[in-house]
Design an enzyme around this catalytic site. Structure first.
Site, PDB file in Angstrom:
ATOM      1  CG  ASP A 126      80.383  69.384  29.026  1.00 50.32           C
ATOM      2  OD1 ASP A 126      79.647  70.308  29.430  1.00 50.32           O
ATOM      3  OD2 ASP A 126      80.113  68.685  28.031  1.00 50.32           O
TER       4      ASP A 126
ATOM      5  CE1 TYR B  72      80.947  67.258  37.113  1.00 50.03           C
ATOM      6  CE2 TYR B  72      82.973  68.216  36.260  1.00 50.03           C
ATOM      7  CZ  TYR B  72      82.083  68.028  37.301  1.00 50.03           C
ATOM      8  OH  TYR B  72      82.332  68.610  38.511  1.00 50.03           O
TER       9      TYR B  72
ATOM     10  CB  CYS C  61      74.731  74.140  30.211  1.00 49.09           C
ATOM     11  SG  CYS C  61      74.661  73.170  31.713  1.00 49.09           S
TER      12      CYS C  61
ATOM     13  CB  CYS D 104      54.996  75.975  26.459  1.00 49.85           C
ATOM     14  SG  CYS D 104      56.318  74.772  26.568  1.00 49.85           S
TER      15      CYS D 104
ATOM     16  CD  GLU E 221      78.729  60.707  33.340  1.00 53.59           C
ATOM     17  OE1 GLU E 221      79.068  61.774  32.795  1.00 53.59           O
ATOM     18  OE2 GLU E 221      77.675  60.584  34.001  1.00 53.59           O
TER      19      GLU E 221
ATOM     20  CD  GLN F 238      76.009  69.170  25.058  1.00 51.07           C
ATOM     21  OE1 GLN F 238      74.982  69.836  25.169  1.00 51.07           O
ATOM     22  NE2 GLN F 238      77.068  69.350  25.831  1.00 51.07           N
TER      23      GLN F 238
ATOM     24  CB  CYS G  50      60.450  78.582  23.924  1.00 53.98           C
ATOM     25  SG  CYS G  50      60.892  77.214  22.865  1.00 53.98           S
TER      26      CYS G  50
ATOM     27  CB  CYS H 184      55.454  77.576  19.482  1.00 54.07           C
ATOM     28  SG  CYS H 184      54.730  76.228  20.377  1.00 54.07           S
TER      29      CYS H 184
HETATM   30  N1  SAH Z   1      80.703  65.840  28.190  1.00 53.09           N
HETATM   31  C1  SAH Z   1      79.495  65.111  27.948  1.00 53.09           C
HETATM   32  C2  SAH Z   1      78.460  65.204  29.069  1.00 53.09           C
HETATM   33  C3  SAH Z   1      78.210  66.574  29.641  1.00 53.09           C
HETATM   34  S1  SAH Z   1      76.767  66.696  30.662  1.00 53.09           S
HETATM   35  C4  SAH Z   1      78.883  65.511  26.636  1.00 53.09           C
HETATM   36  O1  SAH Z   1      79.230  66.540  26.054  1.00 53.09           O
HETATM   37  O2  SAH Z   1      78.031  64.772  26.142  1.00 53.09           O
HETATM   38  C5  SAH Z   1      77.366  66.490  32.263  1.00 53.09           C
HETATM   39  C6  SAH Z   1      77.654  65.070  32.637  1.00 53.09           C
HETATM   40  O3  SAH Z   1      78.165  65.088  33.982  1.00 53.09           O
HETATM   41  C7  SAH Z   1      76.469  64.125  32.649  1.00 53.09           C
HETATM   42  O4  SAH Z   1      76.799  62.980  31.909  1.00 53.09           O
HETATM   43  C8  SAH Z   1      76.282  63.783  34.131  1.00 53.09           C
HETATM   44  O5  SAH Z   1      75.831  62.454  34.327  1.00 53.09           O
HETATM   45  C9  SAH Z   1      77.681  63.951  34.673  1.00 53.09           C
HETATM   46  N2  SAH Z   1      77.852  64.262  36.101  1.00 53.09           N
HETATM   47  C10 SAH Z   1      77.026  64.950  36.923  1.00 53.09           C
HETATM   48  N3  SAH Z   1      77.589  65.128  38.122  1.00 53.09           N
HETATM   49  C11 SAH Z   1      78.814  64.546  38.079  1.00 53.09           C
HETATM   50  C12 SAH Z   1      79.890  64.431  39.008  1.00 53.09           C
HETATM   51  N4  SAH Z   1      79.803  64.944  40.238  1.00 53.09           N
HETATM   52  N5  SAH Z   1      81.003  63.794  38.609  1.00 53.09           N
HETATM   53  C13 SAH Z   1      81.100  63.272  37.364  1.00 53.09           C
HETATM   54  N6  SAH Z   1      80.121  63.358  36.442  1.00 53.09           N
HETATM   55  C14 SAH Z   1      78.992  63.996  36.784  1.00 53.09           C
END
Ligand code: SAH
Length: 459
Positions: free
Chosen positions: A389, A320, A416, A87, A341, A291, A90, A81
């Site tokens: 997650d 989450y 992550c 930037c 969520e 994602q 990356c 790039c």
């Molecule tokens: N499992 C999903 C989202 C993962 S990202 C997937 O794979 O697509 C993390 C998610 O947690 C996001 O949607 C975010 O809005 C949510 N989030 C953030 N803080 C939170 C909390 N305290 N309780 C519940 N959800 C939360």
């Protein structure tokens, strides 16, 4: 009492140092030592010998910018790039891809050991066969300097907007949206937001493209409810963007770095796009998380489902849960799935997605996992398997406490951020669980980020 005598840093701002780069830190910067003192040098790779100029000095480390590469490491490759040097998106384009994967495995292993006190094997990071053009979402700031509209990215550690020509980790359709919107804004003389004065209209362009369906959704973020020539903009976008399904205006009048606002207006079409994973379809609204790398997401979810090892009789929690992707993907192998969520639009999407796919053994709860899950537990909910997650900050301790109290057979933790993963695994291993498998997956090639899925089971 003995007072340890802290030695003064042996380097000062402006000084030029000759350094050998030994490894990468968790931000993807090269790490060298000067008289034993740690110096971080971005855009260098292990094996490089460089001359670097110190730009800041802290108690235990300094940062320096490379000025000359005396000897280039054999691990170096030419970045794809043209924006790589400026930037902030990356960090690792100059490092051979197989080496990027090795370093990510190391980063996870290192975090688990250092922060979690866990000496567990880490499986080799699963990479992509083509680690480019993988992103389904672009979110770019818009600015104006000397009358010229620019849209692109913030230069590293600054808020200076650099005009983007093309981003080699993006789906080409997202790049095209940026080009088309930027030209339209200039042509129609739409006032551009200035973050210092908090004036002007257009703040950000967001583009999302589904790899599976080809659908494109455009979101224009505005500093106020009125977008001049909104109809004309929407009509031009329809004419110029193939597979466009909607144009949404997101109204964000707050100062600060949050991109999307709380209010939305649909300027044309529908306010969501349709994604597909395996045989399931998902409706995805602008404010809902999805994602960013759909190809690797399938890999990640497949592993998570295998780790859950469901027999059909279990109650599973998906914490989450976003728009319910994992909950719905595992629902055919479980008796019941409970999703939690915090974003209202995402929960609404998740409920719609259950209906869209004819799935009836799932329920979604709106709220913070650390508040909702303890409540559900008190109401008598049980969990055989917990999938979590969380975002980068990891799980709140109130949630970890309830997770342990629920005594599930297995916990599948998707993360992550290796640092918070390590911290949370430390808690869970001290409260009745053991780590069985640690599998990093490269969701973010060319960057220093790494996703990890971990299987834990009850002792
Ligand atoms: N499992 C999903 C989202 C993962 S990202 C997937 O794979 O697509 C993390 C998610 O947690 C996001 O949607 C975010 O809005 C949510 N989030 C953030 N803080 C939170 C909390 N305290 N309780 C519940 N959800 C939360």
């Amino acid at each position: 009492m003995t007072v340890s005598k802290k030695r003064q840093p042996p380097v000062s701002k402006g000084q030029k140092l000759e350094l050998e780069i030994e490894r990468l830190n968790h931000e993807g910067e090269g790490v060298g030592r000067f008289q034993g003192f740690t110096v971080f040098v971005p855009q260098t790779v292990p094996g490089d010998k460089v001359i670097a100029r110190v730009i800041s000095v802290q108690k235990s480390y300094a940062r320096a910018l490379p000025e000359t590469v005396i000897t280039a490491s054999p691990l170096r490759v030419e970045p794809h790039c043209e924006h790589f040097a400026v930037c902030g998106g990356c960090q690792l384009q100059h490092l051979d891809y197989s080496e990027q994967l090795r370093r990510k495995t190391e980063m996870v292993r290192d975090a688990l050991q250092r922060i979690g006190g866990l000496d567990v094997p880490v499986l080799p990071t699963i990479g992509m066969s083509d680690p480019w053009h993988y992103r389904n979402k672009a979110q770019v700031p818009v600015g104006q300097e000397a009358g010229k509209v620019s849209a692109g990215f913030y230069a590293k550690r600054s808020h200076k907007i650099v005009d983007l020509t093309a981003c080699p980790i993006q789906h080409p359709a997202n790049d095209q949206v940026v080009h088309v919107v930027r030209s339209l804004l200039a042509e129609l003389a739409i006032p551009i937001y200035n973050e210092v004065e908090h004036q002007g209209i257009i703040r950000h362009i967001m583009a999302r493209t589904s790899f599976a369906t080809g659908e494109v959704l455009v979101v224009l973020v505005t500093n106020g409810p009125h977008l001049p020539k909104a109809e004309q903009i929407a009509a031009e976008l329809q004419a110029q963007i193939p597979n466009l399904v909607g144009v949404v205006q997101s109204i964000n009048t707050r100062r600060g770095n949050t991109v999307l606002g709380d209010k939305e207006k649909t300027l044309w079409g529908q306010p969501y796009l349709t994604e597909k994973l395996g045989s399931l379809q998902f409706r995805l609204s602008p404010r809902s998380f999805f994602q960013v790398n759909p190809q690797q997401t399938e890999v990640l979810y497949r592993i998570a489902k295998a780790y859950a090892a469901l027999q059909g009789s279990e109650t599973v929690f998906d914490l989450y849960c976003g728009i319910g992707t994992i909950a719905l993907l595992v629902s055919d192998a479980a008796a019941k799935v409970v999703g939690v969520e915090i974003v209202p639009d995402a929960v609404e999407d998740a409920r719609q997605n259950a209906i869209l796919n004819g799935i009836t053994n799932v329920e979604f709860h709106l709220g913070a996992a650390e508040i909702v899950v303890p409540k559900l537990y008190l109401q008598g909910y049980k969990a055989d398997v917990l999938l979590v997650d969380p975002p980068r900050k990891g799980c709140d301790e109130a949630l970890l406490k309830t997770m342990a109290a629920m005594q599930p057979e297995r916990i599948v933790y998707i993360s992550c951020n290796p640092a918070t993963l390590a911290r949370d695994l430390k808690y869970l291993t001290a409260h009745g669980f053991t780590v069985n498998d640690v599998q990093p997956v490269d969701m973010f090639p060319q960057t220093a980020h790494v996703e990890t899925v971990v299987l834990m089971s009850r002792l």
